[in-house]
Scaffold this motif. Structure first.
Motif, PDB file in Angstrom:
ATOM      1  N   GLU A  24      15.332  17.391  -4.132  1.00  8.38           N
ATOM      2  CA  GLU A  24      14.115  17.986  -3.577  1.00  8.38           C
ATOM      3  C   GLU A  24      14.089  17.874  -2.060  1.00  8.38           C
ATOM      4  N   SER A  25      14.376  16.683  -1.551  1.00  9.12           N
ATOM      5  CA  SER A  25      14.360  16.476  -0.103  1.00  9.12           C
ATOM      6  C   SER A  25      15.456  17.292   0.567  1.00  9.12           C
ATOM      7  N   GLY A  26      16.626  17.308  -0.046  1.00 11.29           N
ATOM      8  CA  GLY A  26      17.739  18.074   0.515  1.00 11.29           C
ATOM      9  C   GLY A  26      17.444  19.555   0.586  1.00 11.29           C
ATOM     10  N   CYS A  27      16.883  20.108  -0.472  1.00 11.57           N
ATOM     11  CA  CYS A  27      16.550  21.539  -0.462  1.00 11.57           C
ATOM     12  C   CYS A  27      15.506  21.856   0.595  1.00 11.57           C
ATOM     13  N   LEU A  28      14.497  21.005   0.713  1.00  7.22           N
ATOM     14  CA  LEU A  28      13.480  21.223   1.749  1.00  7.22           C
ATOM     15  C   LEU A  28      14.087  21.140   3.143  1.00  7.22           C
ATOM     16  N   LEU A  29      14.967  20.175   3.364  1.00  7.72           N
ATOM     17  CA  LEU A  29      15.585  20.033   4.674  1.00  7.72           C
ATOM     18  C   LEU A  29      16.505  21.211   4.995  1.00  7.72           C
ATOM     19  N   VAL A  30      17.218  21.715   4.006  1.00  6.68           N
ATOM     20  CA  VAL A  30      18.064  22.894   4.229  1.00  6.68           C
ATOM     21  C   VAL A  30      17.198  24.097   4.588  1.00  6.68           C
ATOM     22  N   PHE A  31      16.123  24.313   3.842  1.00  9.65           N
ATOM     23  CA  PHE A  31      15.224  25.422   4.134  1.00  9.65           C
ATOM     24  C   PHE A  31      14.652  25.303   5.545  1.00  9.65           C
ATOM     25  N   LEU A  32      14.173  24.104   5.906  1.00  7.80           N
ATOM     26  CA  LEU A  32      13.615  23.903   7.237  1.00  7.80           C
ATOM     27  C   LEU A  32      14.685  24.039   8.320  1.00  7.80           C
ATOM     28  N   GLY A  33      15.909  23.606   8.018  1.00  3.13           N
ATOM     29  CA  GLY A  33      17.011  23.755   8.968  1.00  3.13           C
ATOM     30  C   GLY A  33      17.342  25.214   9.224  1.00  3.13           C
ATOM     31  N   VAL A  34      17.322  26.035   8.182  1.00  2.00           N
ATOM     32  CA  VAL A  34      17.569  27.472   8.351  1.00  2.00           C
ATOM     33  C   VAL A  34      16.466  28.090   9.205  1.00  2.00           C
ATOM     34  N   ALA A  35      15.216  27.697   8.949  1.00  2.00           N
ATOM     35  CA  ALA A  35      14.096  28.206   9.754  1.00  2.00           C
ATOM     36  C   ALA A  35      14.248  27.773  11.207  1.00  2.00           C
ATOM     37  N   LEU A  36      14.685  26.539  11.429  1.00  2.00           N
ATOM     38  CA  LEU A  36      14.905  26.033  12.783  1.00  2.00           C
ATOM     39  C   LEU A  36      15.996  26.837  13.487  1.00  2.00           C
ATOM     40  N   LEU A  37      17.107  27.059  12.795  1.00  2.00           N
ATOM     41  CA  LEU A  37      18.197  27.848  13.380  1.00  2.00           C
ATOM     42  C   LEU A  37      17.757  29.276  13.677  1.00  2.00           C
ATOM     43  N   PHE A  38      16.938  29.847  12.805  1.00  2.00           N
ATOM     44  CA  PHE A  38      16.423  31.189  13.046  1.00  2.00           C
ATOM     45  C   PHE A  38      15.594  31.232  14.328  1.00  2.00           C
ATOM     46  N   GLU A  58       0.817  -1.213   0.000  1.00  2.00           N
ATOM     47  CA  GLU A  58       0.000   0.000   0.000  1.00  2.00           C
ATOM     48  C   GLU A  58       0.855   1.270   0.000  1.00  2.00           C
ATOM     49  N   ARG A  59       2.150   1.130   0.179  1.00  2.00           N
ATOM     50  CA  ARG A  59       3.088   2.254   0.113  1.00  2.00           C
ATOM     51  C   ARG A  59       3.733   2.354  -1.268  1.00  2.00           C
ATOM     52  N   ALA A  60       3.000   1.964  -2.272  1.00  2.00           N
ATOM     53  CA  ALA A  60       3.500   1.973  -3.651  1.00  2.00           C
ATOM     54  C   ALA A  60       3.608   3.400  -4.167  1.00  2.00           C
ATOM     55  N   THR A  61       4.340   3.533  -5.259  1.00  2.00           N
ATOM     56  CA  THR A  61       4.439   4.810  -5.946  1.00  2.00           C
ATOM     57  C   THR A  61       4.395   4.575  -7.447  1.00  2.00           C
ATOM     58  N   ALA A  62       3.758   5.478  -8.145  1.00  2.00           N
ATOM     59  CA  ALA A  62       3.720   5.411  -9.605  1.00  2.00           C
ATOM     60  C   ALA A  62       4.774   6.326 -10.212  1.00  2.00           C
ATOM     61  N   ARG A  63       5.518   7.010  -9.381  1.00  2.00           N
ATOM     62  CA  ARG A  63       6.589   7.881  -9.891  1.00  2.00           C
ATOM     63  C   ARG A  63       7.749   7.009 -10.376  1.00  2.00           C
ATOM     64  N   PRO A  64       8.264   7.300 -11.562  1.00  2.00           N
ATOM     65  CA  PRO A  64       9.417   6.521 -12.036  1.00  2.00           C
ATOM     66  C   PRO A  64      10.652   6.858 -11.203  1.00  2.00           C
ATOM     67  N   PRO A  65      11.561   5.891 -11.035  1.00  4.76           N
ATOM     68  CA  PRO A  65      12.752   6.146 -10.222  1.00  4.76           C
ATOM     69  C   PRO A  65      13.549   7.346 -10.718  1.00  4.76           C
ATOM     70  N   ALA A  66      13.821   8.237  -9.809  1.00  5.71           N
ATOM     71  CA  ALA A  66      14.636   9.427 -10.067  1.00  5.71           C
ATOM     72  C   ALA A  66      15.318   9.777  -8.750  1.00  5.71           C
ATOM     73  N   HIS A  67      16.329   8.987  -8.392  1.00  8.04           N
ATOM     74  CA  HIS A  67      16.981   9.140  -7.096  1.00  8.04           C
ATOM     75  C   HIS A  67      17.626  10.509  -6.929  1.00  8.04           C
ATOM     76  N   GLY A  68      18.254  11.009  -7.965  1.00  9.19           N
ATOM     77  CA  GLY A  68      18.897  12.318  -7.876  1.00  9.19           C
ATOM     78  C   GLY A  68      17.896  13.440  -7.627  1.00  9.19           C
ATOM     79  N   ARG A  69      16.787  13.380  -8.333  1.00  8.27           N
ATOM     80  CA  ARG A  69      15.761  14.410  -8.153  1.00  8.27           C
ATOM     81  C   ARG A  69      15.168  14.342  -6.746  1.00  8.27           C
ATOM     82  N   LEU A  70      14.877  13.130  -6.275  1.00  7.69           N
ATOM     83  CA  LEU A  70      14.328  12.973  -4.928  1.00  7.69           C
ATOM     84  C   LEU A  70      15.314  13.501  -3.886  1.00  7.69           C
ATOM     85  N   PHE A  71      16.601  13.185  -4.060  1.00  8.67           N
ATOM     86  CA  PHE A  71      17.632  13.663  -3.134  1.00  8.67           C
ATOM     87  C   PHE A  71      17.705  15.186  -3.148  1.00  8.67           C
TER      88      PHE A  71
END
Length: 155
Positions: free
Chosen positions: A121-135, A106-119
């Motif tokens: 996107e997730s990395g940019c979001l985490l950096v943004f959230l980390g800056v907000a946390l530090l602020f 039930e945790r399936a995905t129809a998105r084709p594998p794109a490890h670099g893009r996922l990394f």
């Protein structure tokens, strides 16, 4: 009064940490589905959109596209799942390849594998959230220092 300047950032910190947890768990779930090696042909049963608007002066409206898919696992189990922000070109009745982990199909995905893009996107979001946390943490430290200095000067 100084407690107000500590409560609000603390609530924001909890929200930011929850958002970070969500980003990491979604990324891990998607990577796990891609890495399982299990695929199936799924039929898109339904597409729909949801809209939401943020308050404020300009009333920005966001639209999220949802797809509902159904597939049969290798063991013969029929699984239906919903995925947000899929491709707008997938319509009801279309057949797509889905990737799923064997223990939680039930945790399936129809998105084709794109490890670099996922990394990225997730990395940019985490950096943004980390800056907000530090602020928030920096704001709390500076407010506490300011009120401590004010207490030392006050008669």
């Amino acid at each position: 009064m100084d407690i107000f300047f500590l409560i609000i950032p603390s609530i924001m910190i909890v929200g930011i940490l929850l958002a970070m947890y969500t980003v990491i768990s979604r990324s891990r779930r998607t990577t796990r589905a891609w890495g399982s090696g299990l695929t199936a042909e799924a039929r898109c049963l339904r597409t729909y959109t949801t809209t939401g608007s943020g308050g404020g002066e300009h009333h920005r409206v966001t639209t999220v596209l949802h797809h509902v898919y159904e597939f049969t696992t290798r063991e013969g189990r029929t699984v239906r799942f919903e995925e947000e922000n899929g491709p707008g070109t997938t319509l009801e009745g279309d057949i797509v390849t889905v990737f799923y982990p064997g223990d939680h199909p039930e945790r399936a995905t129809a998105r084709p594998p794109a490890h670099g893009r996922l990394f990225a996107e997730s990395g940019c979001l985490l950096v943004f959230l980390g800056v907000a946390l530090l602020f928030c943490v920096g704001f709390m430290i500076s407010v506490e220092a300011a009120f401590s200095a004010w207490d030392d000067v006050a008669p």
